[in-house]
Design an enzyme around this catalytic site. Structure first.
Site, PDB file in Angstrom:
ATOM      1  N   HIS A   1     -13.985  -4.212  25.121  1.00  0.00           N
ATOM      2  CA  HIS A   1     -13.114  -3.611  24.110  1.00  0.00           C
ATOM      3  C   HIS A   1     -13.964  -2.806  23.134  1.00  0.00           C
ATOM      4  O   HIS A   1     -14.465  -3.351  22.149  1.00  0.00           O
ATOM      5  CB  HIS A   1     -12.330  -4.689  23.355  1.00  0.00           C
TER       6      HIS A   1
ATOM      7  N   GLN B   1     -18.217  -7.529  23.002  1.00  0.00           N
ATOM      8  CA  GLN B   1     -18.706  -8.657  23.807  1.00  0.00           C
ATOM      9  C   GLN B   1     -17.580  -9.429  24.481  1.00  0.00           C
ATOM     10  O   GLN B   1     -17.626 -10.655  24.582  1.00  0.00           O
ATOM     11  CB  GLN B   1     -19.566  -9.600  22.951  1.00  0.00           C
ATOM     12  N   HIS B   2     -16.576  -8.713  24.956  1.00  0.00           N
ATOM     13  CA  HIS B   2     -15.471  -9.324  25.696  1.00  0.00           C
ATOM     14  C   HIS B   2     -15.590  -8.901  27.160  1.00  0.00           C
ATOM     15  O   HIS B   2     -14.853  -8.057  27.651  1.00  0.00           O
ATOM     16  CB  HIS B   2     -14.115  -8.886  25.128  1.00  0.00           C
ATOM     17  N   ILE B   3     -16.543  -9.492  27.861  1.00  0.00           N
ATOM     18  CA  ILE B   3     -16.906  -9.055  29.212  1.00  0.00           C
ATOM     19  C   ILE B   3     -15.835  -9.515  30.198  1.00  0.00           C
ATOM     20  O   ILE B   3     -15.574 -10.712  30.330  1.00  0.00           O
ATOM     21  CB  ILE B   3     -18.267  -9.638  29.623  1.00  0.00           C
TER      22      ILE B   3
END
Length: 536
Positions: A313, A467-469
């Site tokens: 994101h 950091q929303h892998i």
């Protein structure tokens, strides 16, 4: 080889998702071994590291990379663990230790909205999920009850039961934002895995304003608590066990996991079923590392989909000075947002987004900025007080569509254990950039309503990473275009499952942890139901 261990389920990764899936299986009577690459670290150690860190705004400073289980570090310098292949840098931050990256998350626990599951059918973009919101809803609820989620009902996601807790107390700054934006925007409290009252033996939030990098009192849920819960349920957790290869038999069933300990001594763990529960970078990396004569492209990768469709994101932002004192820094760091652009017909043209307000104290950042400008003495005190009292920031949280060219591959370099590093191919496409352009209208209107001056937009063309892998192990009905089925089972191996945010086919506009956890709990439920049917 050293000692050999065996269990019904071998779970690779001890974050929230892997640990709570392991807990569910262990409670049903299965033997479970969890293999975690990194060390076991306690909350008091992490709090002490944070308090003693010279880089208070660096949320990775309490989580150093260890040689036997390295992870990306960018400050004070890039450690080069995650290779960048462009065209846009993907500066992912994650933690390899017992409990995983949620030790330093913002604890957002949003559900998708129902239309997020069918954007191809509704808007002609992306792909549809192989399941519906209604199918996942009970597992959202299960996830929220396990973590302890507080929230209000105005989220846009239908519920069969209420939240486990009422919202955390609204900080003064967010109340003023809500009141002053009310004629144009509805500002809502974020749904978070953070206690508003005593829950599951943990205290309520007391407003430390250090949710990232560490909640000092465990009012905020994290993977360390999940790992404890899995062990309490009967799972065995082995830290410092860096899995570097999965083995299979002639039929393609996974038979063993090989791991290095910190001395690079190899160990072999056998099992009946294997669950890869690392994040969306380390999970595909392991599958690619496990290539063999029978599976030359890696495990679960006959269709070459492992590692593809990397999503996150991206965010752009606006900072400005309000016309009244607000004093950010009292209460949780990320408490409120605007959600009106999460869904709508516009999704056929540009990315949807959430608008998220920070409540992080401005003192550290403003001090560093002013000193770097050469401001000292009385002038420093005056300007620091002004910034600390009046500075506000709002960012967008933009959807990224799946694209097979965005991917994780094996890098050319090797880490300290002799294992190829991960390499990221990433980009920001026009769909997401158009969402950014649209959000600037909201930024300007919010500043206007708050009497904003000294407007500072993030640098044009620069997108911060959240950091929303997700997306690198995408689930789907067609084995040619996905890595696993709707239950998280690898298409190519009937005893290999994925429990990771990587299985998400699209990214939507909300943090990925609750979605990944709900999917993992559904996977565990399916496995147990199948085993029950076979035993009758």
């Amino acid at each position: 080889m050293a000692d050999q261990l065996t269990a019904d389920f071998i779970v690779i990764g001890s974050g929230i998702i892997g640990s709570l899936a392991a807990r569910k299986l262990a409670l049903a009577g299965a033997s479970v071994i969890i293999l975690e690459a990194g060390p076991r670290v306690t909350r008091d150690e992490l709090v002490a590291r944070f308090r003693n860190s010279p880089r208070r705004s660096d949320w990775m400073s309490p989580y150093p990379s260890v040689p036997w289980a390295p992870h990306p570090i960018y400050l004070p310098a890039d450690n080069g663990y995650l290779e960048q292949a462009g065209p846009y840098p993907y500066l992912a931050e994650y933690i390899r230790q017992v409990g995983g990256t949620s030790w330093h998350w913002a604890a957002h626990a949003w559900r998708n909205v129902p239309n997020d599951f069918k954007i191809k059918s509704l808007y002609g973009v992306g792909v549809d999920w192989p399941l519906t919101y209604e199918e996942l809803e009970p597992f959202y609820q299960e996830a929220e009850e396990l973590m302890g989620v507080s929230g209000a009902d105005n989220t846009g996601s239908p519920r069969s039961k209420p939240f486990p807790m009422e919202p955390v107390a609204e900080p003064y700054a967010m109340r003023r934002l809500r009141e002053r934006l009310a004629p144009v925007y509805e500002v809502v409290g974020n749904t978070t895995a953070r206690n508003s009252r005593t829950y599951d033996g943990r205290p309520p939030c007391c407003g430390n304003n250090s949710c990232q990098p560490i909640c000092p009192i465990d009012a905020q849920y994290h993977g360390g608590l999940s790992a404890d819960a899995a062990e309490a349920a009967g799972a065995r957790l082995l830290p410092n066990a860096n899995v570097y290869k999965l083995e299979h038999d002639a039929q393609g069933r996974i038979t063993a996991a090989l791991y290095f300990d910190p001395d690079k001594k190899s160990h072999r763990v056998t099992g009946k079923n294997f669950i890869v529960a690392a994040n969306g970078i380390e999970s595909p990396r392991l599958l690619l590392l496990s290539a063999s004569d029978k599976f030359p492209k890696g495990l679960a990768n006959s269709s070459d989909m492992v590692g593809r469709n990397l999503m996150d994101h991206p965010s752009t932002s606006l900072s400005f000075d309000a016309d009244e004192d607000l004093w950010l820094g009292r209460g949780p760091q990320s408490p409120s947002s605007i959600n009106v652009m999460r869904d709508g017909a516009f999704r056929s043209e540009h990315s949807p987004y959430r608008l998220d307000f920070t409540n992080i104290s401005r003192v550290d950042g403003a001090t560093r900025s002013l000193i770097s400008q050469g401001v000292y003495g009385v002038e420093l005190e005056k300007r620091l007080r002004h910034s600390a009292a009046r500075e506000l920031s709002v960012k967008n949280v933009l959807e990224v569509l799946p694209d097979p060219e965005r991917r994780i591959m094996l890098g050319a370099e090797k880490d300290a254990m002799g294992i190829p590093k991960p390499r990221a191919h990433y980009s920001i496409d026009d769909y997401t950039r158009k969402g950014h352009e649209r959000s600037k209208q909201d930024f300007a209107r919010i500043a206007e309503l708050m009497g904003g001056t000294n407007l500072r937009y993030s640098k044009e063309g620069d997108f911060a990473n959240n950091q929303h892998i997700c997306g690198t192990l995408s689930m789907g009905n067609d084995p040619k275009t996905s890595a696993c089925d709707k239950w998280g089972r690898a298409h190519d191996h009937d005893n290999l499952f994925f429990a990771s945010t990587g299985v998400m086919p699209t990214s939507s506009t909300c943090n990925s942890t609750e979605n990944g956890l709900a999917l993992a709990l559904r996977t565990a439920d399916h496995i147990l139901a199948q085993q029950a049917r076979r035993s009758t």
